[in-house]
Write an enzyme that holds these catalytic residues in place. Sequence first.
Site, PDB file in Angstrom:
ATOM      1  N   TYR A 162      38.822  13.469 -18.413  1.00 27.69           N
ATOM      2  CA  TYR A 162      38.110  12.743 -19.464  1.00 27.69           C
ATOM      3  C   TYR A 162      38.887  11.477 -19.789  1.00 27.69           C
ATOM      4  O   TYR A 162      40.058  11.535 -20.140  1.00 27.69           O
ATOM      5  CB  TYR A 162      38.039  13.545 -20.760  1.00 27.69           C
ATOM      6  CG  TYR A 162      37.614  14.985 -20.644  1.00 27.69           C
ATOM      7  CD1 TYR A 162      36.373  15.392 -21.118  1.00 27.69           C
ATOM      8  CD2 TYR A 162      38.466  15.953 -20.108  1.00 27.69           C
ATOM      9  CE1 TYR A 162      35.988  16.723 -21.051  1.00 27.69           C
ATOM     10  CE2 TYR A 162      38.089  17.284 -20.042  1.00 27.69           C
ATOM     11  CZ  TYR A 162      36.857  17.666 -20.510  1.00 27.69           C
ATOM     12  OH  TYR A 162      36.482  18.977 -20.447  1.00 27.69           O
TER      13      TYR A 162
ATOM     14  N   ASP B 193      33.489  26.965 -30.087  1.00 28.68           N
ATOM     15  CA  ASP B 193      32.169  26.560 -29.609  1.00 28.68           C
ATOM     16  C   ASP B 193      31.087  27.545 -30.044  1.00 28.68           C
ATOM     17  O   ASP B 193      29.959  27.140 -30.336  1.00 28.68           O
ATOM     18  CB  ASP B 193      32.168  26.402 -28.096  1.00 28.68           C
ATOM     19  CG  ASP B 193      32.918  25.159 -27.633  1.00 28.68           C
ATOM     20  OD1 ASP B 193      33.383  24.378 -28.490  1.00 28.68           O
ATOM     21  OD2 ASP B 193      33.051  24.971 -26.415  1.00 28.68           O
TER      22      ASP B 193
ATOM     23  N   LYS C 219      32.973   8.265 -23.439  1.00 24.82           N
ATOM     24  CA  LYS C 219      33.714   9.050 -22.447  1.00 24.82           C
ATOM     25  C   LYS C 219      33.270   8.689 -21.031  1.00 24.82           C
ATOM     26  O   LYS C 219      32.106   8.374 -20.795  1.00 24.82           O
ATOM     27  CB  LYS C 219      33.446  10.557 -22.605  1.00 24.82           C
ATOM     28  CG  LYS C 219      33.869  11.164 -23.892  1.00 24.82           C
ATOM     29  CD  LYS C 219      33.508  12.657 -23.900  1.00 24.82           C
ATOM     30  CE  LYS C 219      33.838  13.290 -25.227  1.00 24.82           C
ATOM     31  NZ  LYS C 219      33.429  14.712 -25.266  1.00 24.82           N
TER      32      LYS C 219
ATOM     33  N   HIS D  18      30.344  18.753 -27.339  1.00 27.77           N
ATOM     34  CA  HIS D  18      31.321  18.094 -28.200  1.00 27.77           C
ATOM     35  C   HIS D  18      31.088  16.590 -28.358  1.00 27.77           C
ATOM     36  O   HIS D  18      30.512  15.947 -27.489  1.00 27.77           O
ATOM     37  CB  HIS D  18      32.732  18.282 -27.628  1.00 27.77           C
ATOM     38  CG  HIS D  18      33.122  19.708 -27.456  1.00 27.77           C
ATOM     39  ND1 HIS D  18      33.913  20.123 -26.418  1.00 27.77           N
ATOM     40  CD2 HIS D  18      32.837  20.819 -28.177  1.00 27.77           C
ATOM     41  CE1 HIS D  18      34.112  21.432 -26.503  1.00 27.77           C
ATOM     42  NE2 HIS D  18      33.458  21.878 -27.562  1.00 27.77           N
TER      43      HIS D  18
ATOM     44  N   ARG E 169      43.968  10.974   7.027  1.00 29.80           N
ATOM     45  CA  ARG E 169      44.936  11.359   5.982  1.00 29.80           C
ATOM     46  C   ARG E 169      44.283  12.055   4.807  1.00 29.80           C
ATOM     47  O   ARG E 169      44.936  12.763   4.055  1.00 29.80           O
ATOM     48  CB  ARG E 169      45.670  10.122   5.459  1.00 29.80           C
ATOM     49  CG  ARG E 169      46.448   9.364   6.504  1.00 29.80           C
ATOM     50  CD  ARG E 169      46.878   8.013   5.985  1.00 29.80           C
ATOM     51  NE  ARG E 169      45.699   7.195   5.673  1.00 29.80           N
ATOM     52  CZ  ARG E 169      45.714   6.082   4.964  1.00 29.80           C
ATOM     53  NH1 ARG E 169      46.847   5.627   4.478  1.00 29.80           N
ATOM     54  NH2 ARG E 169      44.609   5.395   4.748  1.00 29.80           N
TER      55      ARG E 169
ATOM     56  N   ASP F  43      36.379  15.502 -35.077  1.00 32.49           N
ATOM     57  CA  ASP F  43      35.943  16.312 -33.941  1.00 32.49           C
ATOM     58  C   ASP F  43      34.773  17.188 -34.385  1.00 32.49           C
ATOM     59  O   ASP F  43      34.830  17.814 -35.439  1.00 32.49           O
ATOM     60  CB  ASP F  43      37.107  17.170 -33.460  1.00 32.49           C
ATOM     61  CG  ASP F  43      36.805  17.900 -32.182  1.00 32.49           C
ATOM     62  OD1 ASP F  43      36.017  17.390 -31.373  1.00 32.49           O
ATOM     63  OD2 ASP F  43      37.372  18.993 -31.987  1.00 32.49           O
TER      64      ASP F  43
END
Length: 188
Positions: free
Chosen positions: A131, A165, A71, A61, A23, A142
Site C-alpha cells: 500500500y 473488521d 492509495k 477501510h 534473470r 481510521d
Amino acid sequence: MKFVELSIPGCYEIVPTIFRDLRGSFVKTFHQGLFEAQGLATEFAEEFYSLSYRNVVRGLHFQVPPKDLTKVVYALVGEAMDVLVDLRKGSPMFGRYAVCELDAAKANMVYIPSGVAHGFYARSEQVLMVYKVSAVYSPEHDSGIRWDSLDIPWPCNEPIISDRDRNLVPFESFESPFSFCAGGVDGR
C-alpha cells in the site's frame, strides 16, 4: 503503464509493463509524470504491506477527513480480489462497488482516491499486499464499513476476519463525510 478507469469514477487499474528475461523480471510501480498526466496524486507519505492467508478478508477501510487519503495497492506475491466501495455523496456510483483482480504475475495495481473504501479477499495461499498512501496513518481518523453489508460476491461465506473488521458499522448506518468532486480526485 496503462491506466484503465474502473466503474467507480477516479479509480483505476494500472497495468505496468513487465520486462522479463532469463534473470527474472523488472516492474516499475510508480512514475510521477505518468500519474500527473492522468490527474492522479503523486505525493505519498507512507508505504507498508500486509501478509494474508487464503480466505482472509481485510476491509473495507479508509480514513476520514481531514486525514483522508489516496492509495495505490498491489499484490507483490499471490492473488487477491480487490474491492472498492464509493462513499462519496453525489457520486453516480455512491454505495456501489467495483472489483479488480490483483495478481503478482500480472503486476497490476489499483488507484483508490479519497472517499473510496478498500478491502480485499486473499485468493492464494499467501498474498503480500503493498500500500502506498498519500497521508500518514491516523488512528483517530481510521474507519471502515462492514465487509458483508453490501452485496459484494466474496468467494467465501465464512472468511477469516479480524475482530475490528467484524465490528465495523454496516454501510447503511455509515454517515459519509465525503462528497463527490466531478472531474477531480479530491473527494471532499
